[in-house]
Motif scaffolding. Structure first.
Motif, PDB file in Angstrom:
ATOM      1  N   THR A 142       0.834  -1.197   0.000  1.00  9.67           N
ATOM      2  CA  THR A 142       0.000   0.000   0.000  1.00  9.67           C
ATOM      3  C   THR A 142       0.869   1.247   0.000  1.00  9.67           C
ATOM      4  OG1 THR A 142      -1.812  -1.119   1.102  1.00  9.67           O
ATOM      5  CG2 THR A 142      -1.785   1.266   1.238  1.00  9.67           C
ATOM      6  N   LEU A 175       0.944   5.374   0.250  1.00 12.63           N
ATOM      7  CA  LEU A 175       0.156   6.485   0.768  1.00 12.63           C
ATOM      8  C   LEU A 175       0.782   7.783   0.322  1.00 12.63           C
ATOM      9  CD1 LEU A 175      -0.443   4.841   4.039  1.00 12.63           C
ATOM     10  CD2 LEU A 175      -1.779   6.873   3.678  1.00 12.63           C
ATOM     11  N   SER A 211      -8.090   8.106  -4.497  1.00  6.51           N
ATOM     12  CA  SER A 211      -7.896   7.824  -3.076  1.00  6.51           C
ATOM     13  C   SER A 211      -6.561   8.377  -2.595  1.00  6.51           C
ATOM     14  CB  SER A 211      -7.954   6.310  -2.879  1.00  6.51           C
ATOM     15  OG  SER A 211      -7.603   5.980  -1.566  1.00  6.51           O
ATOM     16  N   VAL A 212      -6.392   8.455  -1.278  1.00  2.00           N
ATOM     17  CA  VAL A 212      -5.110   8.892  -0.724  1.00  2.00           C
ATOM     18  C   VAL A 212      -4.066   7.805  -0.849  1.00  2.00           C
ATOM     19  CG1 VAL A 212      -5.690  10.628   0.988  1.00  2.00           C
ATOM     20  CG2 VAL A 212      -6.025   8.221   1.529  1.00  2.00           C
ATOM     21  N   ASN A 213      -4.552   6.581  -0.966  1.00  2.46           N
ATOM     22  CA  ASN A 213      -3.598   5.490  -1.024  1.00  2.46           C
ATOM     23  C   ASN A 213      -3.880   4.589  -2.211  1.00  2.46           C
ATOM     24  OD1 ASN A 213      -5.784   4.016  -0.138  1.00  2.46           O
ATOM     25  ND2 ASN A 213      -5.127   4.065   1.992  1.00  2.46           N
TER      26      ASN A 213
HETATM   27  C1  NAG Z   1      -6.360   3.476   2.376  1.00  2.00           C
HETATM   28  O1  NAG Z   1      -7.467   4.337   2.212  1.00  2.00           O
HETATM   29  C2  NAG Z   1      -8.680   3.800   2.635  1.00  2.00           C
HETATM   30  C3  NAG Z   1      -9.759   4.792   2.292  1.00  2.00           C
HETATM   31  O2  NAG Z   1      -9.274   6.073   2.118  1.00  2.00           O
HETATM   32  C4  NAG Z   1      -8.620   3.535   4.137  1.00  2.00           C
HETATM   33  O3  NAG Z   1      -9.813   2.953   4.577  1.00  2.00           O
HETATM   34  C5  NAG Z   1      -7.467   2.608   4.412  1.00  2.00           C
HETATM   35  O4  NAG Z   1      -7.319   2.405   5.805  1.00  2.00           O
HETATM   36  C6  NAG Z   1      -6.202   3.154   3.845  1.00  2.00           C
HETATM   37  N1  NAG Z   1      -5.134   2.205   4.046  1.00  2.00           N
HETATM   38  C7  NAG Z   1      -4.046   2.507   4.713  1.00  2.00           C
HETATM   39  C8  NAG Z   1      -3.025   1.427   4.809  1.00  2.00           C
HETATM   40  O5  NAG Z   1      -3.858   3.581   5.216  1.00  2.00           O
END
Ligand code: NAG
Ligand code: NAG
Ligand code: NAG
Ligand code: NAG
Ligand code: NAG
Ligand code: NAG
Ligand code: NAG
Length: 247
Positions: free
Chosen positions: A128, A130, A156-158
Motif C-alpha cells: 500500500t 500512501l 484515493s489517498v492510497n
Molecule cells: C487506504 O485508504 C482507505 C480509504 O481512504 C482507508 O480505509 C485505508 O485504511 C487506507 N489504508 C491505509 C493502509 O492507510
C-alpha cells in the motif's frame, strides 16, 4: 583426532557467528520519505545484542558517519529530527563490516511525501502506497506514478498494488493536485522464499516485509559447508584407517 576437534570447534564457532552476525535495520515510522522536522527512530534489530552494531549513513556531504554524529543514541536505537540534508543511505554495521539491509531515506522541505515500504517487499505480497501532505488531515486524493508513468489517477489517498511481482519494482512518486509532487522512492521486490507462506485468510492486512539477508549470510553458509565436508572427510578417513588396522 586433534584436527577433528579443531574442525569441530571451528564449525561451532562459525555456526555461532553465522547465526548471530545478522541485523535488520528498521525505521519508525515505517517510511522512506519524511517531512522536514519529522521525528524518526532507527534501530538495528539483532539476534545477539552483545554483537555491538553501529548505525552508519552516507549523505551527500558525509560518508560512513555514526549515529552520535547526527542523532541521539538511546537504548539500541538512534533517534533524529530530520532535515533534507539527512537524506541518504543508512545501514547497521558490525566490526566485520556492513551487514544489515540498507535503507534509503529522503527528507523533503516540500509539502508532499510518498509513504512506501522501506524494506524490500516479498513477491506476492500486497503493497500500500500512501500520499501524504504535511498539513493534516491528509486525505486528499493523489495520483501515483511508477518510473514516470501515471499508474493511478487520484481516487484515493492510497493505492494498493496486489500480489507484487518483480515487474512492480521501480521508482514511485505521487502528486496531490494543488499541493505538489513527492520525491521518488525505490520499491524493491525480493523473490519468494522457499518457505511456504501462511494461508492468505490468516495473514494480516497490509504488506509484510522481509529483511534482506546480507551476502555475509551466504558466505557463512559456504564456510559452514566447507567445514562440514572437511569434518566428514576426516571422519571417513579415520574410520578407514581404523578398519585397515584391524584387518
Ligand atoms: C487506504 O485508504 C482507505 C480509504 O481512504 C482507508 O480505509 C485505508 O485504511 C487506507 N489504508 C491505509 C493502509 O492507510
Ligand atoms: C564520499 O565517498 C565518495 C566515494 O565513495 C566520494 O566521492 C565523496 O567525495 C565522499 N564524500 C565525502 C564528504 O567524503
Ligand atoms: C558510503 O561511502 C563509503 C565511502 O565513500 C563507500 O565506500 C560506501 O560504499 C558507501 N556506502 C553506501 C551504502 O553507499
Ligand atoms: C529507551 O530509553 C529511554 C530513556 O533514554 C526510556 O525512556 C525508554 O523507556 C527506553 N525504551 C526501551 C524500549 O527500553
Ligand atoms: C538507494 O538509492 C539509489 C539511487 O537513488 C539506488 O541506486 C539504490 O538502489 C537505493 N538503495 C536501496 C536499498 O533502495
Ligand atoms: C486526473 O483526473 C482528473 C479528472 O478526474 C484530471 O483533471 C487530472 O488532470 C488527471 N491527472 C492526471 C495526472 O492525469
Ligand atoms: C525532494 O523533492 C524536493 C522538491 O521537489 C527537492 O527540492 C529535493 O531536492 C528532493 N530531494 C531529494 C533527495 O531528491
Amino acid at each position: 583426532m586433534k584436527e577433528t576437534s579443531v574442525l569441530c570447534l571451528l564449525f561451532l564457532i562459525s555456526l555461532l557467528s553465522c547465526t548471530t552476525n545478522q541485523a535488520r535495520l528498521t525505521v519508525s515510522p515505517s517510511s522512506s520519505q519524511f517531512f522536514k522536522e519529522d521525528f524518526v527512530s532507527l534501530s538495528c534489530e539483532e539476534d545477539d545484542s552483545s554483537a555491538g552494531w553501529t548505525l552508519r549513513r552516507n549523505t551527500s556531504t558525509e560518508n560512513r558517519t555514526k549515529c552520535d554524529q547526527w542523532g541521539k543514541s538511546a537504548n539500541s536505537s538512534c533517534t533524529i529530527i530530520v532535515y533534507p540534508s539527512d537524506s541518504g543511505v543508512y545501514w547497521c554495521e558490525s566490526r566485520e563490516g556492513p551487514i544489515s539491509n540498507m535503507v534509503n531515506l529522503t527528507v523533503t522541505g516540500g509539502s508532499v511525501i510518498l509513504q512506501s515500504p522501506v524494506l524490500p517487499v516479498m513477491e506476492g505480497d500486497d503493497v500500500t502506497l500512501l500520499c501524504k501532505t504535511k498539513t493534516t488531515p491528509s486525505n486528499l486524493p493523489a495520483a501515483f506514478y511508477k518510473d514516470g508513468s501515471l499508474i493511478s489517477n487520484g481516487s484515493s489517498v492510497n493505492m494498493t498494488i496486489q500480489h507484487v511481482s518483480r515487474s512492480d519494482e521501480g521508482l514511485y512518486k505521487c502528486d496531490i493536485s494543488g499541493h505538489g509532487e513527492s520525491n521518488s522512492s525505490w520499491i524493491t521486490v525480493t523473490d519468494k522464499h522457499t518457505t511456504t507462506p501462511p494461508p492468505t485468510s490468516t495473514s494480516p492486512p497490509g504488506f509484510s516485509i522481509t529483511p534482506v539477508m546480507s551476502s555475509v549470510g551466504s558466505v557463512c553458509f559456504v564456510i559452514l559447508l566447507v567445514l562440514l565436508v572437511l569434518l566428514i572427510r576426516q571422519h571417513v578417513h579415520r574410520k578407514f584407517e581404523g578398519e585397515t588396522q584391524i584387518s
